[in-house]
Scaffold this motif. Structure first.
Motif, short mmCIF file in Angstrom:
data_model
loop_
_atom_site.label_atom_id
_atom_site.label_comp_id
_atom_site.label_asym_id
_atom_site.label_seq_id
_atom_site.Cartn_x
_atom_site.Cartn_y
_atom_site.Cartn_z
N LEU A 184 -6.59 8.47 9.59
CA LEU A 184 -6.87 7.05 9.41
C LEU A 184 -8.21 6.69 10.03
O LEU A 184 -8.51 7.10 11.16
CB LEU A 184 -5.76 6.21 10.07
CG LEU A 184 -5.98 4.70 10.15
CD1 LEU A 184 -6.06 4.08 8.76
CD2 LEU A 184 -4.86 4.04 10.96
N THR A 209 0.83 -1.20 0.00
CA THR A 209 0.00 0.00 0.00
C THR A 209 0.86 1.25 0.00
O THR A 209 0.57 2.22 -0.71
CB THR A 209 -0.94 -0.01 1.22
OG1 THR A 209 -1.74 -1.20 1.19
CG2 THR A 209 -1.86 1.20 1.22
N ASP A 256 -5.64 10.18 3.20
CA ASP A 256 -6.54 9.66 4.23
C ASP A 256 -6.84 8.21 3.89
O ASP A 256 -7.20 7.89 2.75
CB ASP A 256 -7.84 10.47 4.27
CG ASP A 256 -7.62 11.91 4.70
OD1 ASP A 256 -6.72 12.15 5.53
OD2 ASP A 256 -8.33 12.80 4.19
N ILE A 257 -6.68 7.33 4.85
CA ILE A 257 -6.87 5.90 4.65
C ILE A 257 -8.13 5.44 5.39
O ILE A 257 -8.33 5.79 6.56
CB ILE A 257 -5.67 5.10 5.18
CG1 ILE A 257 -4.40 5.40 4.36
CG2 ILE A 257 -5.96 3.60 5.18
CD1 ILE A 257 -4.36 4.74 3.01
N GLY A 266 0.24 11.34 -1.64
CA GLY A 266 0.39 11.40 -0.19
C GLY A 266 0.74 12.79 0.34
O GLY A 266 1.22 13.64 -0.42
N ALA A 299 -3.70 -1.25 7.80
CA ALA A 299 -3.58 0.21 7.84
C ALA A 299 -2.84 0.68 9.08
O ALA A 299 -2.07 1.64 9.03
CB ALA A 299 -4.97 0.85 7.76
N VAL A 302 0.42 9.07 5.59
CA VAL A 302 -0.98 9.08 6.00
C VAL A 302 -1.28 10.32 6.83
O VAL A 302 -0.57 10.63 7.79
CB VAL A 302 -1.35 7.82 6.81
CG1 VAL A 302 -2.85 7.78 7.11
CG2 VAL A 302 -0.94 6.56 6.04
N ILE A 339 0.88 4.32 -2.80
CA ILE A 339 0.76 5.74 -2.47
C ILE A 339 1.93 6.52 -3.05
O ILE A 339 1.76 7.61 -3.62
CB ILE A 339 0.67 5.93 -0.94
CG1 ILE A 339 -0.61 5.27 -0.40
CG2 ILE A 339 0.69 7.41 -0.58
CD1 ILE A 339 -0.65 5.19 1.12
N GLY A 358 -9.79 1.77 6.24
CA GLY A 358 -9.56 0.33 6.16
C GLY A 358 -10.58 -0.43 6.99
O GLY A 358 -10.89 -0.04 8.12
#
Length: 234
Positions: A86, A48, A61-62, A58, A72, A83, A52, A64
């Motif tokens: 999250l 991942t 916002d993640i 980057g 994540a 990130v 990104i 998961g």
């Protein structure tokens, strides 16, 4: 065992109206091929991070869910600069093994295969049907993927509490009130995260993103749009 299209359709359609949405099918899942490797949260987190970096968006916002929430957390631990905020839903940072599973190292291959077939039969039929429609590995690879995922799920600890305490970005911990992980476990994660926030989605099991999409989307949007200085620290 799921992938972006059948996990996040309600979120994709909602958020793509005003944000750039990137969905990732991890190795062996959905449209992404499998290969001669074992699966791990560390591997998927590094994959991942590479994506990104590749797309150059980057820090992102993640969001998961389930295994995606676990990886994540590892992503933020190992690649904190990628990130901004999250959201984790249905995370499970350690495994509570049943007595049967604790004996897994002593199982024969026949016992393991029988257990995996039982697990596959217990899943809703659309799991394997959706996989068969899109997998480049073909429908016959389904049980092989399940075996790899099962090995990954038996990893005793996904991330240590001490590592959670070092995560400095805002994290929204989300779970259904009847999720796989207990409300108490989710509260523990929330308390370990210095800038954690917690929401328990009522009348919901593990599939909160599909069963309560309006409430989930509102909670995620409000969290992502909070001014950074307004995020409380414990």
């Amino acid at each position: 065992m799921m992938f972006f299209d059948n996990s996040f359709a309600n979120q994709r359609d909602y958020f793509s109206a005003f944000r750039t949405v990137v969905g990732i099918d991890q190795r062996g899942h959905g449209h992404s091929p499998d290969g001669p490797w074992s699966l791990s949260y560390k591997m998927m987190a590094d994959d991942t991070a590479a994506i990104i970096d590749k797309i150059g968006l980057g820090p992102v916002d993640i969001v998961g869910h389930s295994d995606g929430a676990d990886l994540a957390l590892v992503l933020v631990r190992d690649h904190p600069n990628l990130v901004r905020r999250l959201v984790i839903s249905g995370a499970n940072i350690r495994v509570d093994l049943s007595p049967e599973q604790k004996l897994r190292s002593h199982w024969s291959q026949q016992q393991l295969d029988a257990h995996l077939r039982e697990m596959a039969a217990a899943l809703p039929p659309w799991f394997s049907a959706d996989y068969a429609k899109v997998s480049p590995d073909g429908p016959d690879h389904w049980l092989a993927l399940m075996a790899k995922c099962y090995d990954m799920w038996l990893q005793p600890v996904v991330i240590e509490p001490a590592d959670l305490k070092r995560i400095s970005i805002p994290v929204l911990v989300m779970a259904g009130d009847h999720d796989f992980t207990s409300i108490e476990d989710n509260a523990e994660m929330f308390r370990d995260l210095p800038r954690g926030q917690l929401i328990i989605v009522p009348a919901s099991k593990h599939g909160t993103f599909n069963s309560r999409p309006d409430l989930v989307n509102l909670a995620i949007r409000e969290f992502l749009e909070q001014p950074d200085g307004k995020t409380p620290a414990h």
